[in-house]
Design an enzyme around this catalytic site. Structure first.
Site, PDB file in Angstrom:
ATOM      1  N   HIS A 258       0.841  -1.191   0.000  1.00  0.00           N
ATOM      2  CA  HIS A 258       0.000   0.000   0.000  1.00  0.00           C
ATOM      3  C   HIS A 258       0.875   1.238   0.000  1.00  0.00           C
ATOM      4  O   HIS A 258       1.882   1.307   0.708  1.00  0.00           O
ATOM      5  CB  HIS A 258      -0.902  -0.010   1.245  1.00  0.00           C
ATOM      6  CG  HIS A 258      -1.822   1.169   1.333  1.00  0.00           C
ATOM      7  ND1 HIS A 258      -1.708   2.119   2.317  1.00  0.00           N
ATOM      8  CD2 HIS A 258      -2.871   1.550   0.559  1.00  0.00           C
ATOM      9  CE1 HIS A 258      -2.649   3.038   2.150  1.00  0.00           C
ATOM     10  NE2 HIS A 258      -3.368   2.710   1.084  1.00  0.00           N
ATOM     11  N   SER A 259       0.494   2.218  -0.828  1.00  0.00           N
ATOM     12  CA  SER A 259       1.125   3.536  -0.816  1.00  0.00           C
ATOM     13  C   SER A 259       2.642   3.438  -1.041  1.00  0.00           C
ATOM     14  O   SER A 259       3.099   2.790  -1.984  1.00  0.00           O
ATOM     15  CB  SER A 259       0.791   4.237   0.505  1.00  0.00           C
ATOM     16  OG  SER A 259       1.212   5.581   0.499  1.00  0.00           O
ATOM     17  N   LEU A 260       3.425   4.070  -0.177  1.00  0.00           N
ATOM     18  CA  LEU A 260       4.883   4.064  -0.326  1.00  0.00           C
ATOM     19  C   LEU A 260       5.457   2.655  -0.226  1.00  0.00           C
ATOM     20  O   LEU A 260       6.523   2.378  -0.782  1.00  0.00           O
ATOM     21  CB  LEU A 260       5.517   4.962   0.735  1.00  0.00           C
ATOM     22  CG  LEU A 260       7.040   5.106   0.689  1.00  0.00           C
ATOM     23  CD1 LEU A 260       7.482   5.790  -0.596  1.00  0.00           C
ATOM     24  CD2 LEU A 260       7.545   5.861   1.907  1.00  0.00           C
TER      25      LEU A 260
ATOM     26  N   CYS B 273       4.568   0.162  -1.789  1.00  0.00           N
ATOM     27  CA  CYS B 273       4.676  -0.386  -3.146  1.00  0.00           C
ATOM     28  C   CYS B 273       6.025  -0.045  -3.754  1.00  0.00           C
ATOM     29  O   CYS B 273       6.654  -0.886  -4.413  1.00  0.00           O
ATOM     30  CB  CYS B 273       3.556   0.165  -4.023  1.00  0.00           C
ATOM     31  SG  CYS B 273       1.885  -0.148  -3.414  1.00  0.00           S
TER      32      CYS B 273
END
Length: 738
Positions: A406-408, A410
């Site tokens: 999720h988010s950063l 990734c």
């Protein structure tokens, strides 16, 4: 159980119980199949005796909610651990009591038999809930195996249960009632068994026995008609009034109790062996609310279980398990330096930014980036090795591993898998600049300096390698840090609310003409790559236009509603344009690929073209904070139009061996001028978007959408579709029918 305070008898594991998650064990001969109490006619239910292990049910209370029963397999093993520990304590107390009665003899140490039994007790706790938790029977605690949790989960032994809800009485009261029941009715024949669906009328019956508890009392009207009454003043007044009106004490304010759980515990009531584990990686904001990823993973796991029951009942022999990866709390980074330089005005908002958006700055810092990467890589490997040590059959049976980020998270996960390193990226850029400089006309002196520079750099690399070899030989632990690697092969990589495309674009990646996932994430590293996002998520960007430029005008595939009946496989979904193309490109009818030109035109939505930083205080604490500046796509310099020939495939295959080290580490220049070949299609679609609600406010959704993936049943269905290879199976089935 009189020796709960004996901390030396802390753990229990049966002699035949190993520490594997789903190990098969044989303890006591019990019923072969799961059955309810109403269908039993054994002697124990006809004559009052001690409750059997299968009649007792253990419960746990999570997040201070109601008591939840363990499945039969877990409850049986916990109960047998409880009885083994009880026998051990009784033996120890008898030994000490005999020593005290012996006049003039001081208490001696326990006998060798007791000591040997104690060694068995200390083996391991009892594995429960699919191996995610363990139960300490002596301490009445349940704690997770794969992650840290401050609050332990209390467990309780249930013997007497409330009619209707079948919730257990508190253990202390239940023990007193059980002792009184056995003392008064042991050996009595049960007249009203559980086959009777209609409760006998007790209005005219007097209590044959009564037991006073702290705030309640229990009346026995017969051996199997037991009622619990509250001794509160209001309850007494209500009973007095109703009895004067002609109602009995039991029917007016009594709660009927049942001895033994409604359903027998059996060893067959157990989850299947885990065949696929999914590591769930968090993004920014974890420092602000530690343990958030554990709760988010629990929500995703719960949603997946609901979807499994509805859509994947035919995969009963398979099991997907979600494990949270909490990597942020173990990092030190700059310590408290950032906090010390933070002004005091609007301190609350500043602390939120320091705990969330600051992670992005840490990751772009050359000083702290490696610490973040190593932190996540080490935690992933630790969890995998721990899981395999407790499930030795996982690798032997071909267990699979996928990652949901999720988010950063990734971006960090992607860099770990591909081995992207900013230092290597800088060196490659410098080498490219030198090569371009060498192609231009230079005088003799400049050309001579370039040659000397090249020789000097080669000599420097040799000296560095020699020095690293000497260090490794002298101090093995001081070996140089290499690019982090994972100890497992990634089957699927799911990105949710991911800014990965922005990072790749800013690293110089441009669209090509291959249409292959290998341009982003080679399949030798990960078989399938998925980019899931909500249409209003301000942190999420599209990936497909980085592979084929004209996909910026093709809508991402929409994820099916979880309650869709017979959904179309994603492979067969039609491609839709966002804007009507200027030139309609026809595709031969012989091809079975759906033509974008025949698909309906959707309103233009500018995915990934620009973003405004959002400081929504309402939800920024949950992981928002993608504070990205406006990003505008830049076209590559005009170049000659390249032709696609049959030899292109062979050239691509020759480049594959070195692609792992070059993905995202060098500027990839492709020809984008001239006529764009929009007939090219991706081998597999990568961008998948959630559907917007009919009454959903886009402004409010922009604040909440970035954290809406965890509890979404639509996301759970999408994940399980590819984790179980359901989409591929339906595709093959349709192909066979054709």
């Amino acid at each position: 159980f009189g020796s709960e305070s004996d901390t030396s008898l802390r753990y229990y594991s049966d002699e035949n119980c190993d520490n594997e998650m789903n190990a098969d064990i044989t303890l006591l001969p019990l019923a072969e199949s799961k059955r309810s109490r109403s269908s039993s006619s054994r002697h124990r239910y006809e004559i009052v005796t001690e409750l059997g292990p299968e009649e007792v049910r253990w419960f746990y209370k999570e997040d201070k909610k109601t008591w939840k029963p363990f499945i039969g397999y877990d409850s049986l093993r916990i109960e047998l651990a409880y009885r083994k520990l009880y026998e051990l304590n009784v033996a120890a107390e008898k030994h000490l009591g005999a020593c005290r009665r012996d006049e003039g003899a001081a208490p001696t140490s326990p006998s060798p038999d007791v000591m040997a039994t104690a060694e068995v007790v200390k083996i391991e706790p009892v594995c429960v809930r699919g191996g995610l938790y363990e139960v300490d029977v002596a301490e009445r605690d349940c704690f997770p195996v794969y992650w840290n949790q401050a609050d332990k989960i209390p467990v309780m032994r249930g013997q007497w249960f409330i009619d209707g809800t079948w919730l257990p009485l508190e253990e202390a009261e239940s023990d007193l009632i059980e002792q009184e029941h056995l003392a008064c009715f042991r050996g009595h024949k049960i007249q009203d068994n559980f086959d009777m669906e209609v409760t006998k009328n007790v209005d005219n019956k007097e209590a044959v026995h009564s037991l006073k508890l702290s705030r309640t009392h229990v009346d026995w009207h017969s051996v199997d008609e037991v009622y619990l009454y509250s001794d509160a003043t209001t309850s007494k007044i209500a009973r007095t009034v109703t009895q004067k009106l002609g109602f009995s004490k039991a029917s007016s304010s009594g709660t009927r109790l049942h001895r033994g759980y409604v359903e027998e515990a059996t060893y067959e009531d157990k989850p299947p062996q885990t065949t696929h584990i999914v590591f769930v990686v968090h993004g920014i904001g974890q420092k602000m609310e530690e343990g958030r990823i554990i709760k988010n993973t629990a929500m995703m796991r719960e949603s997946a279980r609901k979807i499994e029951e509805k859509h994947f009942a035919n995969h009963a022999g398979e099991h997907v398990e979600f494990l949270p990866v909490e990597w942020r709390s173990k990092l030190t980074l700059d310590g408290d330096t950032v906090d010390s330089i933070t002004p005091d005005k609007v301190r609350g908002l500043r602390d939120i930014l320091n705990s969330s958006a600051m992670d992005i700055m840490y990751y772009t810092s050359p000083l702290y980036r490696d610490e973040l990467v190593k932190g996540l890589q080490q935690e992933l490997n630790r969890l995998y090795m721990l899981f395999c040590s407790r499930n030795s059959e996982f690798e032997e049976t071909g267990g699979k591993v996928s990652i949901v980020s999720h988010s950063l998270g990734c971006v960090i996960t992607y860099d770990i898998m591909t081995g992207w390193n900013p230092v290597q990226f800088y060196e490659q850029m410098m080498e490219k600049n030198y090569e371009e400089l060498g192609d231009h006309w230079l005088n003799y002196e400049a050309h001579h300096l370039l040659q000397e520079l090249y020789v000097t750099k080669q000599r420097l690399k040799q000296l560095e390698q020699q020095l690293e070899g000497l260090k490794k030989a002298a101090v093995p632990s001081a070996a140089p840090s290499k690019t982090p690697t994972l100890r497992f092969k990634v089957e699927n990589f799911f990105c949710m609310g991911s800014p990965l495309a922005v990072f790749l674009a800013l690293r110089g990646m441009h669209p090509g003409n291959s249409g292959s996932q290998d341009d982003i994430l080679p399949r030798v590293i990960c078989k399938r790559f998925f980019n899931i996002f909500h249409p209003t998520d301000p942190v999420a960007y599209r990936v497909e236009p980085l592979i084929l430029k004209h996909y910026s005008n093709i809508a991402p595939l929409q994820i099916h509603w979880y309650n869709t009946t017979n959904p179309i496989p994603y492979k067969h979904l039609k491609t839709c344009f966002l804007n009507q193309p200027k030139e309609t490109i026809s595709i031969p009818e012989a091809e079975n690929i759906p033509s974008p030109s025949t698909s309906p035109v959707l309103p233009r939505r500018h995915y990934g073209e620009s973003i405004t930083s959002i400081l929504g205080a309402a939800n920024i604490g949950k992981g928002l904070g993608g504070m990205f500046s406006r990003f505008a796509r830049s076209s590559a310099a005009p170049a000659q139009t390249s032709e696609i020939k049959d030899e292109t495939k062979d050239e691509t295959e020759e480049e594959k061996p070195g692609r792992r080290h070059s993905v995202g580490t060098q500027t990839i220049s492709h020809s984008t001028s001239g006529s764009l070949d929009t007939t090219l299609e991706l081998e597999h679609r990568i961008d998948f978007e959630l559907r917007e609600g009919l009454v959903e406010s886009r402004y409010w959704s922009a604040v909440t959408s970035h954290t809406a993936y965890w509890s979404s049943l639509d996301v759970a269905l999408f994940l399980l579709t590819f984790l179980y290879n359901q989409d591929q199976a339906e595709e093959e089935q349709n192909a066979d029918q054709l």
